[in-house]
Design a protein around this motif. Structure first.
Motif, PDB file in Angstrom:
ATOM      1  N   MET A   1       0.842  -1.216   0.000  1.00 40.02           N
ATOM      2  CA  MET A   1       0.000   0.000   0.000  1.00 40.02           C
ATOM      3  C   MET A   1       0.872   1.258   0.000  1.00 40.02           C
ATOM      4  O   MET A   1       1.870   1.309   0.732  1.00 40.02           O
ATOM      5  CB  MET A   1      -0.888  -0.016   1.253  1.00 40.02           C
ATOM      6  N   ALA A   2       0.514   2.199  -0.805  1.00 36.26           N
ATOM      7  CA  ALA A   2       1.305   3.437  -0.857  1.00 36.26           C
ATOM      8  C   ALA A   2       1.211   4.174   0.477  1.00 36.26           C
ATOM      9  O   ALA A   2       0.148   4.214   1.096  1.00 36.26           O
ATOM     10  CB  ALA A   2       0.779   4.323  -1.973  1.00 36.26           C
ATOM     11  N   LYS A   3       2.350   4.703   0.892  1.00 38.44           N
ATOM     12  CA  LYS A   3       2.324   5.450   2.164  1.00 38.44           C
ATOM     13  C   LYS A   3       1.784   6.841   1.911  1.00 38.44           C
ATOM     14  O   LYS A   3       2.029   7.434   0.867  1.00 38.44           O
ATOM     15  CB  LYS A   3       3.739   5.528   2.716  1.00 38.44           C
ATOM     16  N   LYS A   4       1.087   7.325   2.896  1.00 40.02           N
ATOM     17  CA  LYS A   4       0.516   8.670   2.753  1.00 40.02           C
ATOM     18  C   LYS A   4       1.618   9.704   2.717  1.00 40.02           C
ATOM     19  O   LYS A   4       2.531   9.682   3.525  1.00 40.02           O
ATOM     20  CB  LYS A   4      -0.391   8.954   3.939  1.00 40.02           C
ATOM     21  N   ARG A   5       1.470  10.649   1.790  1.00 32.60           N
ATOM     22  CA  ARG A   5       2.487  11.684   1.697  1.00 32.60           C
ATOM     23  C   ARG A   5       2.316  12.727   2.798  1.00 32.60           C
ATOM     24  O   ARG A   5       3.269  13.236   3.343  1.00 32.60           O
ATOM     25  CB  ARG A   5       2.397  12.349   0.326  1.00 32.60           C
ATOM     26  N   LEU A   6       1.065  13.029   3.074  1.00 29.63           N
ATOM     27  CA  LEU A   6       0.791  14.045   4.096  1.00 29.63           C
ATOM     28  C   LEU A   6      -0.025  13.419   5.225  1.00 29.63           C
ATOM     29  O   LEU A   6      -1.224  13.190   5.076  1.00 29.63           O
ATOM     30  CB  LEU A   6       0.040  15.225   3.471  1.00 29.63           C
ATOM     31  N   GLU A   7       0.661  13.119   6.310  1.00 34.62           N
ATOM     32  CA  GLU A   7      -0.056  12.534   7.453  1.00 34.62           C
ATOM     33  C   GLU A   7      -0.631  13.635   8.319  1.00 34.62           C
ATOM     34  O   GLU A   7      -0.015  14.695   8.471  1.00 34.62           O
ATOM     35  CB  GLU A   7       0.917  11.721   8.316  1.00 34.62           C
ATOM     36  N   PHE A   8      -1.754  13.320   8.928  1.00 33.50           N
ATOM     37  CA  PHE A   8      -2.435  14.360   9.701  1.00 33.50           C
ATOM     38  C   PHE A   8      -3.030  13.767  10.966  1.00 33.50           C
ATOM     39  O   PHE A   8      -3.739  12.766  10.919  1.00 33.50           O
ATOM     40  CB  PHE A   8      -3.549  14.957   8.836  1.00 33.50           C
ATOM     41  N   TYR A   9      -2.701  14.384  12.068  1.00 33.13           N
ATOM     42  CA  TYR A   9      -3.289  13.962  13.340  1.00 33.13           C
ATOM     43  C   TYR A   9      -4.131  15.103  13.865  1.00 33.13           C
ATOM     44  O   TYR A   9      -3.634  16.226  14.015  1.00 33.13           O
ATOM     45  CB  TYR A   9      -2.194  13.596  14.351  1.00 33.13           C
ATOM     46  N   PHE A  10      -5.369  14.809  14.124  1.00 30.58           N
ATOM     47  CA  PHE A  10      -6.264  15.890  14.536  1.00 30.58           C
ATOM     48  C   PHE A  10      -6.973  15.529  15.831  1.00 30.58           C
ATOM     49  O   PHE A  10      -7.367  14.392  16.037  1.00 30.58           O
ATOM     50  CB  PHE A  10      -7.315  16.158  13.452  1.00 30.58           C
ATOM     51  N   GLU A  11      -7.114  16.535  16.678  1.00 28.33           N
ATOM     52  CA  GLU A  11      -7.870  16.300  17.898  1.00 28.33           C
ATOM     53  C   GLU A  11      -8.804  17.473  18.166  1.00 28.33           C
ATOM     54  O   GLU A  11      -8.388  18.631  18.105  1.00 28.33           O
ATOM     55  CB  GLU A  11      -6.900  16.139  19.070  1.00 28.33           C
ATOM     56  N   ASP A  12     -10.045  17.145  18.413  1.00 31.24           N
ATOM     57  CA  ASP A  12     -11.017  18.180  18.786  1.00 31.24           C
ATOM     58  C   ASP A  12     -11.268  18.052  20.281  1.00 31.24           C
ATOM     59  O   ASP A  12     -11.907  17.111  20.727  1.00 31.24           O
ATOM     60  CB  ASP A  12     -12.320  17.962  18.005  1.00 31.24           C
ATOM     61  N   ARG A  13     -10.746  18.991  21.031  1.00 36.29           N
ATOM     62  CA  ARG A  13     -10.950  18.931  22.487  1.00 36.29           C
ATOM     63  C   ARG A  13     -12.104  19.821  22.930  1.00 36.29           C
ATOM     64  O   ARG A  13     -12.267  20.107  24.096  1.00 36.29           O
ATOM     65  CB  ARG A  13      -9.668  19.364  23.216  1.00 36.29           C
ATOM     66  N   THR A  14     -12.851  20.315  21.959  1.00 36.89           N
ATOM     67  CA  THR A  14     -13.953  21.212  22.320  1.00 36.89           C
ATOM     68  C   THR A  14     -15.266  20.443  22.398  1.00 36.89           C
ATOM     69  O   THR A  14     -16.255  20.953  22.907  1.00 36.89           O
ATOM     70  CB  THR A  14     -14.148  22.300  21.252  1.00 36.89           C
ATOM     71  N   GLY A  15     -15.264  19.227  21.863  1.00 35.15           N
ATOM     72  CA  GLY A  15     -16.494  18.451  21.826  1.00 35.15           C
ATOM     73  C   GLY A  15     -17.475  19.017  20.807  1.00 35.15           C
ATOM     74  O   GLY A  15     -18.657  18.687  20.787  1.00 35.15           O
ATOM     75  N   LEU A  16     -16.976  19.856  19.943  1.00 28.45           N
ATOM     76  CA  LEU A  16     -17.832  20.563  18.992  1.00 28.45           C
ATOM     77  C   LEU A  16     -18.343  19.626  17.914  1.00 28.45           C
ATOM     78  O   LEU A  16     -19.530  19.325  17.833  1.00 28.45           O
ATOM     79  CB  LEU A  16     -16.996  21.686  18.375  1.00 28.45           C
ATOM     80  N   ASN A  17     -17.459  19.179  17.076  1.00 27.33           N
ATOM     81  CA  ASN A  17     -17.825  18.214  16.044  1.00 27.33           C
ATOM     82  C   ASN A  17     -16.546  17.689  15.418  1.00 27.33           C
ATOM     83  O   ASN A  17     -16.072  18.192  14.405  1.00 27.33           O
ATOM     84  CB  ASN A  17     -18.704  18.864  14.987  1.00 27.33           C
TER      85      ASN A  17
END
Ligand code: THU
Length: 304
Positions: free
Chosen positions: A1-17
């Motif tokens: 499988m091709a590796k992702k070029r742009l990795e992204f880690y996201f966290e929403d600590r607001t409980g918004l959406n």
């Protein structure tokens, strides 16, 4: 499988959406990285949090005892990952509270403000800064260019964007009233002398001003509402991309503006059944109905 070029880690600590915010920031990340022409593999972390946490972060890492809108940490600066094939750009932390305050101050949507803050942080992580004037000019110019071309993304239904067309908010309603009055000034009404001003507020924060434009062949007059809706439609702002339509007319003081039948039919096409229509009276009081309330049992493409 091709590796992702742009990795992204996201966290929403607001409980918004979490899901919707993640989508918006991920798209922004890909867009901005491509805009800057970043080549190779990168990873980035992004967190949306509140004022109290960003204040804590400011305290711990920057000796600043107050919340700010965005903080970015460039891990490259710390000499990390030098040998790694994946460059860790670092982390962007955005405070939703401050973003919200600023969005309100500048009278645009939260989504736009957050996109702005993200791009600002991202440019910092890529070596841009605003310490000296020349640097600053370059950074802000680029920042605006990215922001403006990311336009389409303001239509992301970030939940709290609704705050910025909160009908309970007196300031918001006053500014909306000002906008329709401004639109009304442009009316071309040599025959009726009845001026109508309308504004389509797009979810991306843009406003489309419309007025009625008459003709010596009377029925050819174009109503204020349709002028505003057509101007918005030209930019692709239709249906869910529209936050609301507002209008004011020259009707007597005690009457709310009321869109004509033709405009209601156009609303049924270009807005959604639930788009709010804000009908102002001359004195700034207002009444709000959805498109469906204004045109029950509407005839739409579904009927064809
Ligand atoms: N008009 C509008 O612009 N909007 C409406 O909803 C009702 C009518 C205009 C058309 C014409 O220029 C003038 O008002 C008088 O009918």
């Amino acid at each position: 499988m091709a590796k992702k070029r742009l990795e992204f880690y996201f966290e929403d600590r607001t409980g918004l959406n979490e899901k919707k915010l993640r989508k918006m920031f991920k798209d922004l990340y890909l867009f901005t990285a491509n805009y800057l022409g970043l080549e190779g593999r990168y990873t980035l972390s992004c967190t949306v949090t509140d004022d109290s946490e960003i204040k804590r972060i400011n305290n711990s890492y920057r000796h600043i005892d107050k919340p700010t809108d965005v903080v970015s940490f460039a891990y490259q600066d710390l000499g990390e990952n030098i040998e790694s094939p994946i460059k860790d750009l670092g982390e962007i932390v955005i405070s939703i509270d401050t973003a919200q305050k600023q969005a309100k101050e500048f009278n645009h949507l939260l989504a736009r403000e957050m996109a702005f803050l993200f791009i600002h942080g991202f440019l910092h992580l890529n070596g841009y800064d605003h310490i000296d004037e020349k640097e600053a000019e370059k950074m802000f110019e680029l920042q605006n260019a990215v922001l403006n071309s990311f336009d389409a993304s303001y239509s992301y239904p970030v939940l709290k964007e609704d705050v910025y067309y909160n009908f309970e908010d007196k300031e918001f309603m006053e500014s909306l009233f000002k906008d329709v009055l401004e639109a009304q000034k442009h009316a071309y009404v040599p025959y009726s002398n009845f001026r109508v001003g309308a504004v389509v507020l797009a979810r991306n924060g843009k406003k489309y001003f419309g007025c009625n434009i008459e003709n010596s062949s009377y029925p050819l007059a174009n109503c204020g509402e349709r002028t505003a809706m057509f101007k918005a439609a030209y930019d692709g702002i239709i249906k869910n991309k529209v936050a609301l339509l507002a209008l004011v007319t020259d009707s007597p003081e005690e009457l709310y503006a009321s869109p004509c039948g033709a405009c209601r039919q156009v609303m049924s096409e270009l807005l959604t059944k639930t788009t709010p229509v804000v009908m102002f009276s001359k004195n700034g009081s207002f009444k709000i109905n959805t498109v469906e309330e204004l045109l029950p049992y509407m005839f739409t493409g579904e009927n064809l």
